[in-house]
Design a protein around this motif. Structure first.
Motif, PDB file in Angstrom:
ATOM      1  N   LYS A  23       0.820  -1.209   0.000  1.00 55.27           N
ATOM      2  CA  LYS A  23       0.000   0.000   0.000  1.00 55.27           C
ATOM      3  C   LYS A  23       0.858   1.264   0.000  1.00 55.27           C
ATOM      4  O   LYS A  23       0.615   2.200  -0.757  1.00 55.27           O
ATOM      5  CB  LYS A  23      -0.932   0.000   1.211  1.00 55.27           C
ATOM      6  CG  LYS A  23      -1.878   1.196   1.280  1.00 55.27           C
ATOM      7  CD  LYS A  23      -2.810   1.086   2.461  1.00 55.27           C
ATOM      8  CE  LYS A  23      -3.691   2.307   2.594  1.00 55.27           C
ATOM      9  NZ  LYS A  23      -4.568   2.508   1.427  1.00 55.27           N
ATOM     10  N   VAL A  24       1.886   1.284   0.850  1.00 53.97           N
ATOM     11  CA  VAL A  24       2.714   2.487   0.954  1.00 53.97           C
ATOM     12  C   VAL A  24       3.576   2.663  -0.296  1.00 53.97           C
ATOM     13  O   VAL A  24       3.834   3.791  -0.733  1.00 53.97           O
ATOM     14  CB  VAL A  24       3.558   2.457   2.255  1.00 53.97           C
ATOM     15  CG1 VAL A  24       4.764   1.562   2.113  1.00 53.97           C
ATOM     16  CG2 VAL A  24       3.985   3.858   2.659  1.00 53.97           C
ATOM     17  N   GLU A  26       2.660   1.890  -3.291  1.00 52.31           N
ATOM     18  CA  GLU A  26       1.745   2.439  -4.291  1.00 52.31           C
ATOM     19  C   GLU A  26       1.558   3.946  -4.081  1.00 52.31           C
ATOM     20  O   GLU A  26       1.461   4.711  -5.039  1.00 52.31           O
ATOM     21  CB  GLU A  26       0.394   1.726  -4.217  1.00 52.31           C
ATOM     22  CG  GLU A  26       0.446   0.297  -4.754  1.00 52.31           C
ATOM     23  CD  GLU A  26      -0.828  -0.482  -4.501  1.00 52.31           C
ATOM     24  OE1 GLU A  26      -1.668   0.000  -3.699  1.00 52.31           O
ATOM     25  OE2 GLU A  26      -0.991  -1.562  -5.096  1.00 52.31           O
ATOM     26  N   GLU A  27       1.545   4.355  -2.821  1.00 53.16           N
ATOM     27  CA  GLU A  27       1.361   5.779  -2.505  1.00 53.16           C
ATOM     28  C   GLU A  27       2.526   6.624  -2.989  1.00 53.16           C
ATOM     29  O   GLU A  27       2.353   7.788  -3.355  1.00 53.16           O
ATOM     30  CB  GLU A  27       1.189   5.969  -0.991  1.00 53.16           C
ATOM     31  CG  GLU A  27      -0.135   5.472  -0.446  1.00 53.16           C
ATOM     32  CD  GLU A  27      -0.250   5.694   1.046  1.00 53.16           C
ATOM     33  OE1 GLU A  27       0.313   6.693   1.542  1.00 53.16           O
ATOM     34  OE2 GLU A  27      -0.888   4.879   1.732  1.00 53.16           O
ATOM     35  N   VAL A  28       3.739   6.036  -2.972  1.00 52.57           N
ATOM     36  CA  VAL A  28       4.943   6.814  -3.328  1.00 52.57           C
ATOM     37  C   VAL A  28       5.535   6.359  -4.668  1.00 52.57           C
ATOM     38  O   VAL A  28       6.712   6.593  -4.948  1.00 52.57           O
ATOM     39  CB  VAL A  28       6.008   6.739  -2.213  1.00 52.57           C
ATOM     40  CG1 VAL A  28       5.478   7.353  -0.928  1.00 52.57           C
ATOM     41  CG2 VAL A  28       6.451   5.289  -1.965  1.00 52.57           C
ATOM     42  N   ASN A  29       4.705   5.679  -5.459  1.00 53.16           N
ATOM     43  CA  ASN A  29       5.120   5.242  -6.802  1.00 53.16           C
ATOM     44  C   ASN A  29       6.393   4.393  -6.805  1.00 53.16           C
ATOM     45  O   ASN A  29       7.272   4.541  -7.659  1.00 53.16           O
ATOM     46  CB  ASN A  29       5.313   6.447  -7.732  1.00 53.16           C
ATOM     47  CG  ASN A  29       4.023   7.221  -7.936  1.00 53.16           C
ATOM     48  OD1 ASN A  29       2.969   6.611  -8.148  1.00 53.16           O
ATOM     49  ND2 ASN A  29       4.099   8.531  -7.852  1.00 53.16           N
ATOM     50  N   ALA A  35       8.989   5.239   0.969  1.00 51.32           N
ATOM     51  CA  ALA A  35       8.088   4.266   1.589  1.00 51.32           C
ATOM     52  C   ALA A  35       8.549   3.935   3.007  1.00 51.32           C
ATOM     53  O   ALA A  35       7.728   3.869   3.936  1.00 51.32           O
ATOM     54  CB  ALA A  35       8.028   3.003   0.737  1.00 51.32           C
ATOM     55  N   LEU A  38       7.797   6.839   5.280  1.00 45.68           N
ATOM     56  CA  LEU A  38       6.362   6.938   5.545  1.00 45.68           C
ATOM     57  C   LEU A  38       5.931   5.898   6.573  1.00 45.68           C
ATOM     58  O   LEU A  38       5.126   6.188   7.471  1.00 45.68           O
ATOM     59  CB  LEU A  38       5.585   6.748   4.233  1.00 45.68           C
ATOM     60  CG  LEU A  38       4.139   7.232   4.198  1.00 45.68           C
ATOM     61  CD1 LEU A  38       4.028   8.688   4.621  1.00 45.68           C
ATOM     62  CD2 LEU A  38       3.566   7.042   2.797  1.00 45.68           C
ATOM     63  N   ASP A 166     -11.382   3.059   5.130  1.00 41.40           N
ATOM     64  CA  ASP A 166     -10.143   3.541   4.517  1.00 41.40           C
ATOM     65  C   ASP A 166      -8.926   2.775   5.039  1.00 41.40           C
ATOM     66  O   ASP A 166      -7.822   2.935   4.508  1.00 41.40           O
ATOM     67  CB  ASP A 166      -9.949   5.041   4.789  1.00 41.40           C
ATOM     68  CG  ASP A 166     -10.956   5.886   4.020  1.00 41.40           C
ATOM     69  OD1 ASP A 166     -11.420   5.433   2.953  1.00 41.40           O
ATOM     70  OD2 ASP A 166     -11.279   6.991   4.491  1.00 41.40           O
TER      71      ASP A 166
END
Length: 215
Positions: A23-24, A26-29, A35, A38, A166
């Motif tokens: 998931k993380v 994906e958030e930071v490409n 990652a 985060l 979420d």
């Protein structure tokens, strides 16, 4: 698209859960450094370091749906008896019991799903993709995505948390570990639903009305 290798590398580096890593990323490409940072900010790395510690105390919680149609028993463990009395922990255990009642998981985590069950699901998914007109090579890739969706439906930790969709149950669990400061594990559960597995007699509605008229 985030690869399994990227997820594995981040998991080995931070100790965070596989779904959390995916998931993380994906958030930071796919940026591993971002990652990792985060995950640290969210307290996930701190929680992951506690994950190997033995948790044998805790609670066995029950939940009965109002009309008695659904019943749940769940065991959630924590490291110390003192922490087991923590209001935040107790509320989490109650939430987990309600989650099981509402979302009907079959397993706690994906590692518990039998290999033959996964293979059968993959066969069905591949056949469906081919029937949709997809080439076999494409069908294989589609199966990879669909099997993750299957896990998110049947595995408790990968389900969306009913009180906050979420987040996954795993993410909420990780937050509790970080907040309380002890390792927490959802060990096992059983869910009963009234009449489940019993073939119920079905009567024609018109016949039922006629019985009432002629009665």
């Amino acid at each position: 698209m985030i690869s399994a290798e990227q997820v594995r590398e981040l998991r080995e580096l931070t100790g965070a859960g596989m779904m959390e890593c995916k998931k993380v990323l994906e958030e930071v490409n796919g940026d591993r450094e971002k990652a990792t940072e985060l995950l640290r900010e969210r307290g996930v790395v701190k929680a992951a370091k506690k994950a190997g510690r033995i948790a044998a105390e805790g609670l066995v919680e029950s939940y009965i749906h109002g009309d008695g149609r659904i019943g749940v028993l769940v065991e959630v463990n924590i490291e110390t008896d003192f922490a087991a009395k923590n209001p935040e922990f107790r509320e989490f255990v109650k939430d987990v019991a309600m989650q099981i009642a509402a979302a009907k998981p079959e397993y706690v985590r994906r590692e518990e799903v039998p290999a033959d069950v996964i293979e059968k699901e993959k066969e069905i998914m591949k056949a469906q993709a081919i029937n949709e007109g997809k080439p076999e090579a494409v069908a294989e890739k589609i199966v990879t995505g669909r099997i993750d969706k299957y896990y998110s439906e049947v595995c408790l930790l990968e389900q969306d948390f009913v009180k906050d969709p979420d987040k996954t149950v795993q993410q909420v669990l990780t937050e509790k570990i970080s907040n309380i400061g002890e390792n927490i594990t959802i060990r096992r559960f059983v869910r009963f639903e009234r009449g489940e597995g019993i073939q119920k007699k079905e009567e024609n509605f018109a016949e039922e009305v006629m019985k009432q008229i002629n009665g």
